[in-house]
Write an enzyme that holds these catalytic residues in place. Structure first.
Site: not given
Ligand code: AMP
Ligand code: MG
Length: 502
Positions: A102, A104-105, A125, A137, A189, A268, A278
């Site tokens: 989901g 997360g940020r 983002k 965070d 984005r 994802d 991404d």
């Molecule tokens: P990504 O590697 O950017 O595709 O992210 C994978 C997952 O990690 C996604 O669900 C993001 O929302 C979550 N995520 C990445 N960085 C953070 C962060 N700093 N805080 C919360 N969730 C994060």
């Molecule tokens: Mg991602």
């Protein structure tokens, strides 16, 4: 950290001046697919970059979006009129392992309706925690957001479907990462949508024997949003599966045709629209080697340059699995349909790949020995560690005879075969134009990207702006950029590693 109701955020002034036309159709999907949550305001928002051409194409006024109000909106301190911020739920196979994820940020603000009536997601983002943040965070560091901006624009200019960045805002806050305290930023984005293979994986995971309504709603929504021509198909799930497979096959070929390595092709990070999404540890190859890996955590080369088609197919198999109950009421028949569709990826990929390589070599029609000709060049490139993009750019010169003279015997022999094929074909000018449209004179060289990002993070955006400007004209063979932009990394920088910087 707990996140409950959206924080009260004051809406901004008149929508009309800036051109906001936001809807949020995603919010009307079943609640299990999203959570209403507002961005968390930041201390000191400053607009660092605004993508003016993109703003204009969205029907937004670049002028109205340049003032201090805009920084507030792009940092999530204030909501653009019509925003219904939410975080999307999704899951994903990360390096082969299923995980609920989901946003997360990230916060989906809504969908901007353009003057041409198109619909684009607008997402922040790095805009704060959500119910899906787990231990994260909710924030983003400036370097990786600038990187996403730059590479997204480079991909777009290369003609490769991609999400794009509308703005980067610094937050005036620090984020803590492995390297220590880093300047924080929020990226805005723009995407055809943020529907991913992982969105269906989530919907399938929460479905029960008696209730698969979220999955069905998602099927309807995805078809309406990206494949409206298939809405009346007899088997809508199968039609969607095949259409997504086709777009992914075409996309991976486009990536590979310019040496792009995505680096983190988790399910994802595979968009159902067929856009690249991404930009984490992605990078472009210099010398040609299918085993090239840049990401420091990709120890086994799962996401290596040459492994991308195989991984795409693997991801699409996970997508097919989510659709199983919608494909056919009988399980064995559903499995047969899914298997045939996923296996079809290989043919589609080969078809696009051959067509792409023919364009890169200026072959205007198909001949029996084309495959051998293409493989001959790739074999030589790999053996001689030739630069992938610069080799094809050199083959896009009007006269390539000097090139053969400069190279080794193996290349000379290949060059003679190729020239012979071009002579047989005729239409030399057309062939040259096709090559020039397929072979960039410029890709974002890894060492230049790093240097531009380092300067930008230290406060000097000028090298970033210059690189961004150069990357906007990758096919201008008549006016190629200076050699410093085109050369592969110097030997001292050759072993390039990317880190999952966030
Ligand atoms: P990504 O590697 O950017 O595709 O992210 C994978 C997952 O990690 C996604 O669900 C993001 O929302 C979550 N995520 C990445 N960085 C953070 C962060 N700093 N805080 C919360 N969730 C994060
Ligand atoms: Mg991602």
């Amino acid at each position: 950290m707990t996140v409950t109701e959206p924080a009260p955020i004051a809406p901004t002034a008149p929508a009309a001046a800036a051109g906001w036309r936001l809807e949020n159709t995603y919010a009307s999907l079943p609640p299990v697919l999203h959570s209403a949550v507002a961005p968390t305001p930041v201390r000191e928002p400053r607009l660092l970059l605004l993508n003016r051409p993109l703003a204009a194409s969205l029907g937004l006024s670049p002028e109205a979006l340049s003032g201090p109000d805009a920084a507030e909106v792009f940092a999530g301190n204030r909501l653009a009129p019509g925003s219904t911020p939410l975080a999307q739920a999704y899951a994903g196979h990360q390096y082969g392992h299923f995980t609920p994820l989901g946003d997360g940020r990230a916060h989906l603000l809504g969908e901007q309706i353009t003057p041409r009536g198109e619909r684009f997601d607008l997402q922040l983002k790095g805009s704060g925690p959500t119910p899906y943040s787990r231990r994260g965070d909710g924030r983003a560091a400036l370097g990786p957001m600038l990187r996403e901006y730059l590479i997204g624009e480079a991909m777009h200019a290369l003609g490769i479907p991609s999400t794009r960045a509308l703005a980067v805002t610094s937050t005036g806050e620090e984020v803590w990462r492995q390297e220590g305290a880093l300047p924080g930023a929020v990226l805005t984005r723009v995407a055809a949508s943020h529907l991913r293979v992982g969105t269906f994986e989530w919907a399938a995971a929460v479905a029960s024997q008696t209730d698969d309504s979220a999955l069905r709603a998602l099927l309807d929504y995805t078809l309406r949003r990206h494949y409206p021509e298939l809405e009346r198909a007899e088997n809508r799930a199968l039609a969607l599966l095949e259409a997504v497979i086709e777009r992914q096959a075409a996309l991976i070929v486009r990536w590979m045709s310019v040496g792009f390595v995505h680096g983190v092709m988790n399910t994802d990070n595979m968009a159902l629209s067929g856009e690249t999404i991404d930009y984490g540890p992605c990078a472009f190859i210099d010398s040609y080697d299918p085993a090239t890996v840049f990401s420091s955590i990709d120890e086994h080369g799962r996401y290596a340059y040459g492994n991308q088609p195989r991984v795409a197919q693997w991801n699409l198999a996970r997508f097919a699995e989510t659709l199983m109950p919608l494909l056919h009421p009988e399980e064995t028949r559903a499995v047969e349909l899914a298997t045939a569709a996923v296996q079809g990826f290989a043919d589609r990929f080969l078809h696009h790949s051959l067509a792409s390589m023919r364009r890169k070599l200026g072959l205007l029609d198909a001949a029996d020995d084309d495959k051998a000709l293409i493989e001959g060049l790739l074999t030589w490139m790999q053996r001689s560690k030739a630069d992938f993009n610069n080799t094809f750019a050199a083959l896009s010169a009007a006269d390539t005879s000097a090139l053969a003279a400069l190279s080794d015997e193996e290349f000379c022999a290949w060059h003679a075969l190729w020239q012979e094929r071009l002579r047989r074909q005729g239409r030399l000018e057309e062939s040259l134009a096709v090559r020039r449209a397929a072979n960039p004179v410029l890709i974002p060289r890894n060492h230049l990207v790093e240097a531009a990002l380092a300067a930008a993070v230290a406060g000097d955006l000028a090298p970033f702006q210059r690189l961004l400007d150069q990357l906007s004209r990758p096919y201008d063979h008549e006016h190629p950029p200076a050699a410093e932009y085109r050369s592969p990394a110097p030997k001292s920088l050759e072993v390039y590693r990317t880190f999952c910087g966030t």
